[in-house]
Design a protein around this motif. Structure first.
Motif, short mmCIF file in Angstrom:
data_model
loop_
_atom_site.label_atom_id
_atom_site.label_comp_id
_atom_site.label_asym_id
_atom_site.label_seq_id
_atom_site.Cartn_x
_atom_site.Cartn_y
_atom_site.Cartn_z
N GLN A 134 -4.37 11.05 -2.05
CA GLN A 134 -3.29 10.92 -1.07
C GLN A 134 -2.17 9.99 -1.54
N VAL A 135 -2.42 9.23 -2.60
CA VAL A 135 -1.41 8.31 -3.12
C VAL A 135 -0.31 9.13 -3.79
N PRO A 136 0.94 8.89 -3.42
CA PRO A 136 2.05 9.62 -4.05
C PRO A 136 2.04 9.45 -5.57
N ALA A 137 2.43 10.47 -6.28
CA ALA A 137 2.38 10.46 -7.74
C ALA A 137 3.10 9.25 -8.34
N ALA A 138 4.22 8.86 -7.78
CA ALA A 138 4.98 7.73 -8.31
C ALA A 138 4.24 6.41 -8.21
N ALA A 139 3.27 6.31 -7.31
CA ALA A 139 2.53 5.06 -7.11
C ALA A 139 1.17 5.06 -7.78
N GLN A 140 0.71 6.19 -8.26
CA GLN A 140 -0.62 6.25 -8.87
C GLN A 140 -0.68 5.35 -10.10
N GLY A 141 -1.66 4.45 -10.08
CA GLY A 141 -1.82 3.50 -11.17
C GLY A 141 -0.84 2.34 -11.12
N ARG A 142 -0.03 2.27 -10.05
CA ARG A 142 0.99 1.22 -9.95
C ARG A 142 0.88 0.39 -8.68
N ALA A 143 0.33 0.97 -7.62
CA ALA A 143 0.21 0.25 -6.35
C ALA A 143 -1.16 0.55 -5.75
N CYS A 144 -1.79 -0.49 -5.24
CA CYS A 144 -3.14 -0.37 -4.69
C CYS A 144 -3.15 0.03 -3.22
N VAL A 145 -4.14 0.81 -2.86
CA VAL A 145 -4.39 1.15 -1.46
C VAL A 145 -4.93 -0.10 -0.78
N CYS A 162 0.86 -1.18 0.00
CA CYS A 162 0.00 0.00 0.00
C CYS A 162 0.90 1.23 0.00
N PRO A 163 0.67 2.17 -0.90
CA PRO A 163 1.50 3.37 -0.96
C PRO A 163 1.24 4.36 0.18
N LEU A 164 0.20 4.09 0.98
CA LEU A 164 -0.11 4.98 2.09
C LEU A 164 0.48 4.50 3.41
N CYS A 165 0.45 3.18 3.66
CA CYS A 165 0.93 2.67 4.95
C CYS A 165 2.11 1.71 4.83
N GLY A 166 2.36 1.19 3.64
CA GLY A 166 3.48 0.29 3.43
C GLY A 166 3.20 -1.17 3.74
N GLN A 167 1.96 -1.50 4.11
CA GLN A 167 1.59 -2.89 4.40
C GLN A 167 1.18 -3.60 3.10
N ASP A 168 1.10 -4.92 3.16
CA ASP A 168 0.66 -5.72 2.02
C ASP A 168 -0.74 -5.25 1.60
N ASN A 169 -0.91 -4.92 0.33
CA ASN A 169 -2.21 -4.45 -0.13
C ASN A 169 -3.11 -5.59 -0.60
N ARG A 170 -2.60 -6.80 -0.59
CA ARG A 170 -3.35 -8.00 -0.98
C ARG A 170 -3.98 -7.87 -2.37
N PRO A 190 -9.87 -12.45 -9.26
CA PRO A 190 -10.66 -11.30 -8.81
C PRO A 190 -10.00 -10.70 -7.56
N CYS A 191 -10.07 -9.44 -7.43
CA CYS A 191 -9.44 -8.76 -6.30
C CYS A 191 -10.50 -8.21 -5.35
N TRP A 192 -10.14 -8.13 -4.07
CA TRP A 192 -11.06 -7.62 -3.05
C TRP A 192 -11.54 -6.22 -3.39
N CYS A 193 -10.73 -5.46 -4.08
CA CYS A 193 -11.05 -4.05 -4.31
C CYS A 193 -12.12 -3.82 -5.37
N VAL A 194 -12.40 -4.84 -6.17
CA VAL A 194 -13.36 -4.68 -7.26
C VAL A 194 -14.74 -4.27 -6.74
N ALA A 195 -15.10 -4.77 -5.57
CA ALA A 195 -16.41 -4.47 -5.00
C ALA A 195 -16.40 -3.22 -4.11
N GLN A 196 -15.27 -2.51 -4.06
CA GLN A 196 -15.14 -1.35 -3.19
C GLN A 196 -15.23 -0.05 -3.97
#
Length: 83
Positions: free
Chosen positions: A58-69, A17-25, A43-49
């Motif tokens: 809040q996601v840093p520019a370098a992570a936008q579109g590259r790492a999931c919250v 996760c680009p916000l906390c650094g934990q596994d974003n699963r 399928p990913c958990w985030c699809v239904a969110q």
């Protein structure tokens, strides 16, 4: 942790996760890392969110579109909005 406190290289690791650094699963990241065929992505958990634009901003520019919250950051943001 605020995005501005994130280590610069953290934003570039797609499984964190680009916000906390934990596994974003991220199931998409896990399937590509394991070599699972892109024709049958997991399928990913985030699809239904729903991710608020204010959270995604809040996601840093370098992570936008590259790492999931992660789910924890999504839940924390939702809780803060309802507090």
């Amino acid at each position: 942790m605020k995005p501005s406190e994130c280590a610069p290289d953290l934003a570039l690791h797609a499984s964190l996760c680009p916000l906390c650094g934990q596994d974003n699963r991220c199931a998409q990241q896990a399937s590509s890392a394991s070599g699972t065929s892109a024709a049958t992505p997991l399928p990913c958990w985030c699809v239904a969110q729903t991710f608020a634009p204010a959270l995604l901003a809040q996601v840093p520019a370098a992570a936008q579109g590259r790492a999931c919250v992660c789910a924890a950051c999504l839940a924390a943001f939702a809780s803060a909005q309802h507090a």
